[in-house]
Design a protein around this motif. Structure first.
Motif, PDB file in Angstrom:
ATOM      1  N   LEU A 212      97.768  80.230  40.527  1.00 48.87           N
ATOM      2  CA  LEU A 212      96.591  80.253  41.085  1.00 48.87           C
ATOM      3  C   LEU A 212      96.267  82.014  40.958  1.00 48.87           C
ATOM      4  CD1 LEU A 212      96.341  78.575  44.489  1.00 48.87           C
ATOM      5  CD2 LEU A 212      95.487  77.651  42.269  1.00 48.87           C
ATOM      6  N   ASP A 216      90.952  82.244  42.336  1.00 46.89           N
ATOM      7  CA  ASP A 216      91.410  80.898  42.398  1.00 46.89           C
ATOM      8  C   ASP A 216      91.708  80.715  43.894  1.00 46.89           C
ATOM      9  OD1 ASP A 216      91.018  80.261  39.777  1.00 46.89           O
ATOM     10  OD2 ASP A 216      93.069  80.342  39.262  1.00 46.89           O
ATOM     11  N   LEU A 241      92.701  72.985  38.625  1.00 48.33           N
ATOM     12  CA  LEU A 241      93.664  74.263  38.324  1.00 48.33           C
ATOM     13  C   LEU A 241      95.197  73.685  38.050  1.00 48.33           C
ATOM     14  CD1 LEU A 241      92.429  76.461  41.018  1.00 48.33           C
ATOM     15  CD2 LEU A 241      91.585  76.380  38.714  1.00 48.33           C
TER      16      LEU A 241
END
Length: 295
Positions: A212, A216, A241
């Motif tokens: 991430l 994110d 993701l």
């Protein structure tokens, strides 16, 4: 008191289309293991190193609010304690991030919640004693759920089994974030331990790791606060993701320099042919092969 991990929550999350797509990508990746080819093992080792660089960069960017670069993160990962021309605050944040990343790494094998708390302290999170107690209870609840599920969950590497384990991981992290009390996405530093704990949880459940970015991570926190159903919003945000990262991991492991070289050569030849064709597109093609003459 910490939220209890509920089986029906895991089931609801596991049925989400985005999560099932991600699980299919994970299944394609994990079927490669155990790796036996030297090139693939080397590629995977490089991926793991690069992942730590990427994640510690994310952590440092959140801790400092500064523009931490990839070279910054690489230099510190390789052992630098200072970087000429770069703020020491950036270097110090990267050092703390790597220390915490390494400290929590044994959780995937031991399940020892003390490692999570130690890593949290290394990151310097701003938790009061009540939060510390609630987080500890939450980690105990998560550990109990994992302990009851370990044998059955690790036995399956098919998309369905991975979907169930990934759902358990998401429900667990959501529980931890509730314990931390992260209701303000503008204060993501408080939730940073969840970022590094997430991957150790994934590893313990035999699921590939996830990356991430700082954007994110704050987006994930926003999804939890803005969504009508916090857990579902979180799962729907994180699943694509994860799918993206697992596809990247697969490509990185399977990367072959010789094949890449041939593909690059073929692509150059294609572009050259297209450029040449465009250059002479105005020239008419005559059946007799002779130059056209205007009368």
């Amino acid at each position: 008191m910490a939220t209890v991990i509920k089986t029906n929550d895991i089931g609801r999350v596991a049925m989400l289309p985005a999560l099932r797509d991600a699980a299919a990508a994970a299944a394609e990746l994990v079927t490669l293991w155990p790796l036996s080819e030297a090139l693939q093992m080397d590629n995977d080792a490089k991926y793991a190193e690069n992942l730590q660089v990427r994640i510690t960069r994310t952590i440092a960017r959140i801790l400092t609010g500064e523009d931490v670069t990839v070279p910054d993160a690489e230099y510190v990962y390789e052992g630098a304690a200072e970087i000429p021309g770069r703020p020491q605050t950036v270097v110090d944040a990267l050092l703390r991030a790597n220390e915490a990343y390494d400290a929590i790494s044994a959780y995937s094998e031991s399940g020892d919640a003390k490692l999570v708390m130690a890593a949290s302290a290394m990151l310097g999170v701003d938790w009061d004693q009540n939060t510390v107690n609630t987080v500890a209870e939450s980690l105990e609840s998560i550990g109990s759920s994992l302990g009851l599920s370990d044998d059955g969950l690790k036995a399956t590497l098919d998309p369905e089994g991975i979907a169930q384990r990934f759902a358990l991981s998401i429900v667990s992290i959501n529980t931890l974030l509730d314990a931390i009390g992260i209701d303000d996405p503008n204060q993501p530093q408080r939730a940073l331990p969840a970022l590094i704990f997430f991957n150790e949880l994934q590893e313990r459940l035999a699921i590939p790791r996830v990356f991430l970015s700082d954007h994110d991570f704050t987006g994930m926190l926003n999804a939890r606060t803005e969504g009508s159903v916090k857990l579902i919003s979180f799962a729907e945000f994180i699943s694509p993701l994860a799918q993206r990262e697992w596809k990247k991991h697969l490509e990185d492991v399977l990367w072959d320099p010789n094949v890449a070289k041939e593909q690059a050569k073929a692509e150059d030849e294609r572009k050259n042919k297209e450029a040449l064709a465009a250059k002479f597109a105005h020239v008419q093609n005559n059946d007799d092969g002779k130059e056209h003459v205007e009368l």
